[in-house]
Design an enzyme around this catalytic site. Structure first.
Site, PDB file in Angstrom:
ATOM      1  N   GLY A  49      27.161 -15.773  -1.334  1.00  0.00           N
ATOM      2  CA  GLY A  49      26.937 -17.268  -1.257  1.00  0.00           C
ATOM      3  C   GLY A  49      25.338 -17.597  -0.587  1.00  0.00           C
ATOM      4  N   ASN A  68      20.499 -34.484  -6.056  1.00  0.00           N
ATOM      5  CA  ASN A  68      21.300 -35.502  -5.137  1.00  0.00           C
ATOM      6  C   ASN A  68      20.833 -35.410  -3.848  1.00  0.00           C
ATOM      7  OD1 ASN A  68      22.021 -32.757  -4.601  1.00  0.00           O
ATOM      8  ND2 ASN A  68      24.305 -33.053  -5.051  1.00  0.00           N
ATOM      9  N   ASP A 122      18.816 -29.268  -5.886  1.00  0.00           N
ATOM     10  CA  ASP A 122      17.281 -29.606  -5.541  1.00  0.00           C
ATOM     11  C   ASP A 122      17.381 -28.968  -3.923  1.00  0.00           C
ATOM     12  OD1 ASP A 122      19.344 -31.300  -4.104  1.00  0.00           O
ATOM     13  OD2 ASP A 122      17.663 -33.213  -3.869  1.00  0.00           O
ATOM     14  N   ASP A 132       0.881  -1.217  -0.107  1.00  0.00           N
ATOM     15  CA  ASP A 132      -0.098   0.140  -0.087  1.00  0.00           C
ATOM     16  C   ASP A 132       0.740   1.185   0.074  1.00  0.00           C
ATOM     17  OD1 ASP A 132       0.790  -0.550   2.545  1.00  0.00           O
ATOM     18  OD2 ASP A 132      -1.139   0.095   3.221  1.00  0.00           O
ATOM     19  N   GLY A 161      19.728 -33.318  -1.434  1.00  0.00           N
ATOM     20  CA  GLY A 161      19.833 -32.672  -0.412  1.00  0.00           C
ATOM     21  C   GLY A 161      21.116 -31.328  -0.707  1.00  0.00           C
ATOM     22  N   GLU A 195       9.614 -10.326  -2.079  1.00  0.00           N
ATOM     23  CA  GLU A 195      10.617  -9.327  -2.095  1.00  0.00           C
ATOM     24  C   GLU A 195      12.051  -9.602  -2.267  1.00  0.00           C
ATOM     25  OE1 GLU A 195       7.062  -7.384  -0.079  1.00  0.00           O
ATOM     26  OE2 GLU A 195       8.250  -9.239  -0.019  1.00  0.00           O
ATOM     27  N   GLU A 203      26.914 -28.281   2.064  1.00  0.00           N
ATOM     28  CA  GLU A 203      26.940 -28.675   3.414  1.00  0.00           C
ATOM     29  C   GLU A 203      27.341 -29.851   3.893  1.00  0.00           C
ATOM     30  OE1 GLU A 203      24.875 -26.676   1.728  1.00  0.00           O
ATOM     31  OE2 GLU A 203      24.342 -25.102   2.869  1.00  0.00           O
ATOM     32  N   HIS A 205       0.475   0.283  10.561  1.00  0.00           N
ATOM     33  CA  HIS A 205       0.957  -1.214  10.137  1.00  0.00           C
ATOM     34  C   HIS A 205       2.374  -0.984   9.706  1.00  0.00           C
ATOM     35  CE1 HIS A 205      -0.899   0.683   6.713  1.00  0.00           C
ATOM     36  NE2 HIS A 205      -0.477  -0.217   5.833  1.00  0.00           N
ATOM     37  N   HIS A 206       3.085  -2.163   9.665  1.00  0.00           N
ATOM     38  CA  HIS A 206       4.359  -2.260   9.315  1.00  0.00           C
ATOM     39  C   HIS A 206       5.254  -1.783  10.188  1.00  0.00           C
ATOM     40  CE1 HIS A 206       2.307  -4.183   5.916  1.00  0.00           C
ATOM     41  NE2 HIS A 206       2.487  -3.389   5.028  1.00  0.00           N
TER      42      HIS A 206
END
Length: 596
Positions: free
Chosen positions: A440, A497, A470, A53, A499, A76, A503, A141-142
């Site tokens: 990253g 693969n 994925d 708004d 996951g 966003e 990591e 608001h916000h």
């Protein structure tokens, strides 16, 4: 002292602009249209964002503009990613993201932080409450509910180089010009708020007759001449055994053409850091590959580290960009050129920018061409390995898709597996490589591909090809729908693969937190807007013959529709460079733990 000189030069340029912009019979224009006119002058054709708004009055002007298209995003954060990708593929322009006050701008802030980290010119426009409300601070608001209406601006100050709050129409045009000039000259995001009651305020259009200046502070002539002499001296001392190493800031600070002139004039061997991949044509006969310290291909590592002098241009020495800080280049063997200074061995010359220095250096070093041409360059090769078994491996996949690439392709690689997998693959001439090695943020590439595809269409580039895993795509998958909505046709290679591969290799190889839900990937494009299946195609390849057949299919390769390819790979298989980087990262972590 240098900072003071720079500030004075900037102020002189601003005052000169003010004088040039003065006129008697001044045409009036709304603040919104003034801003859009400036963006049009900068070559902006797409503006990204989400309606709210407080920003919708401004969005009316965007939607009604004859040459700038509103690109509505799913959130966003993805809009900020898209603005980032757009700016990377469209030099001399900027990415633009529009959000609403508070909730919208905070959603985008990760994307803006990435643009700041990686030096990408992005304008973040925020629609905010009226000037009266900003002063009286009612519980709107916000807001945080405590009257701190400046909290979000303070947050933005951490990830933008310049800010402007348009609280009155008297200074509006000058403030808009100031932040946009900072954006294009300093290669960083900027922040601009437009209160709802300022959107349609009329101001003079006179300043628009004077284009924004891209001029940088001038180098001190005496110091610059001394620096040129010093660089020539150390090259002579090295016996002309010199290599050129280009890095991220060559692209970010707009010296690609100057570096190309230097490389061609001198014929010194040239190598690239990961963040500058494709800044130099990888088909150029004096190009030797990607250097990233101990993670480099052995022959590349040897050729760079045995050189007696490294002329480093635009270095950005982050962990992944330097092979986890494993450069083996003594300071005594290095000359570094930066946007704001030069280092010749241990001597530092602040304020001598490479943009102005490089053409003069090229003139000086042309005499070394015959000697430089005798230096050995081992060109990177694109060879698809012959392997046992039909399963698709990382070692097979990346060189195989390397054969699929074409001149002018825009290739976007996600943080982790894709980034590291593609680094050793030489890309065709005039292709554009897009990645986010320093910041990253996983999932960044989906939004970035949207922006890159729109910029590529503007620039007349070729196909846009995304590589993503994925795990990463689950953070931002909904932006695939925006690509469909606006008629874009990227090819998405989705590596399944099971996951988070990067990591797993950094920590928790068998931990459940590195697993992800297995979606029905070939249904994404129909679920996200291609309901009747006429605007897209989806495929699953599980073995080498299936992959080869698809890549050799001319209809698939022509990218006439948006296409998604699920590529099924082993859960623990990983690219060579990523495996080495993970091992080095773990060693660094262990060493740090012992020092506690």
């Amino acid at each position: 002292m240098q900072a003071t000189v720079t500030e004075l030069q900037s102020e002189v340029a601003r005052l000169r602009h003010e004088l040039q912009a003065q006129g008697k019979d001044e045409e009036q224009i709304t603040i919104s249209n003034y801003l859009l006119a400036r963006l049009e002058q900068l070559g902006v054709t797409s503006v990204f964002g989400v309606p709210g708004d407080f920003n919708m009055p401004f969005q009316d002007y965007v939607e009604d503009h004859p040459k700038i298209q509103w690109i509505g995003n799913c959130n966003e954060l993805n809009a900020a990613y898209a603005a980032d990708g757009y700016a990377r593929v469209k030099p001399h322009s900027v990415g633009v993201v529009v959000t609403t006050f508070g909730v919208g701008e905070l959603s985008a802030i990760n994307g803006i932080g990435g643009a700041f980290s990686e030096m990408v010119p992005v304008l973040h426009i925020v629609g905010v409450p009226s000037t009266v409300q900003l002063k009286t601070k009612p519980m709107l608001h916000h807001t945080l509910g405590n009257g701190r209406f400046d909290a979000y601006t303070k947050a933005a100050e951490q990830v933008t180089i310049s800010q402007a709050m348009l609280m009155n129409k008297v200074n509006a045009a000058a403030d808009i010009d100031r932040v946009l000039t900072d954006c294009i000259t300093r290669a960083r995001p900027v922040y601009l708020t437009i209160p709802t009651d300022m959107v349609s305020e009329k101001i003079s259009a006179e300043r628009l007759k004077t284009p924004l200046s891209r001029a940088l502070p001038l180098n001190d002539p005496g110091v610059e001449a001394f620096v040129l002499d010093e660089i020539t001296k150390v090259i002579d001392e090295s016996g002309s055994d010199v290599i050129i190493l280009v890095d991220a800031c060559v692209v970010r600070h707009d010296v690609v053409d100057e570096v190309k002139d230097l490389v061609i004039a001198t014929r010194f061997p040239v190598y690239s850091a990961p963040m500058a991949k494709t800044a130099i044509s990888e088909e150029y006969d004096r190009y030797g590959g990607i250097y990233m310290g101990s993670i480099s291909e052995p022959v590349t590592k040897e050729m760079v580290e045995r050189a007696k002098l490294i002329l480093s241009i635009g270095a950005l020495k982050s962990d992944f960009n330097t092979g986890m800080f494993t450069y083996r280049i003594p300071t005594t063997h290095t000359v570094e050129l930066h946007s704001d200074g030069v280092l010749v061995r241990h001597a530092h010359f602040p304020g001598i920018g490479m943009k102005q220095l490089l053409p003069k250096l090229t003139s000086r070093l042309g005499n070394y061409r015959s000697q430089a041409s005798k230096l050995t360059v081992v060109r990177p090769k694109l060879e698809v390995p012959v392997e046992r078994g039909d399963e698709i491996t990382q070692s097979y996949f990346w060189p195989r898709v390397g054969k699929f690439f074409r001149k002018k392709d825009v290739i976007v690689a996600e943080t982790g597996t894709s980034n590291f997998g593609i680094l050793d693959v030489p890309l065709p001439d005039e292709s554009v490589f897009v990645s986010q090695i320093l910041w990253g943020s996983i999932g960044w590439t989906v939004g970035s591909t949207l922006g890159a595809a729109l910029a590529a269409r503007d620039k007349g580039l070729g196909r846009v090809i995304l590589f993503i895993g994925d795990g990463s795509i689950q953070l931002s998958a909904q932006e695939l729908s925006t690509m469909l909505r606006y008629g874009l046709t990227p090819i998405v290679f989705l590596i399944n693969n099971s996951g988070y591969n990067i990591e797993r290799h950094l920590h928790g190889m068998n931990r459940k937190y590195n697993d992800v839900a297995n979606w029905k990937w070939t249904s994404l494009l129909t679920a996200f807007g291609d309901v009747d299946g006429t605007r897209s195609r989806s495929y699953t390849v599980r073995d080498k013959p299936g992959l080869d057949k698809l890549l050799d299919d001319s209809q698939f390769a022509d990218a006439g529709k948006m296409q998604l390819v699920e590529v099924v790979m082993g859960k623990y298989d990983t690219p060579r460079a990523l495996k080495l980087a993970s091992e080095l990262s773990n060693k660094m972590a262990e060493k740090s733990a012992k020092q506690l």
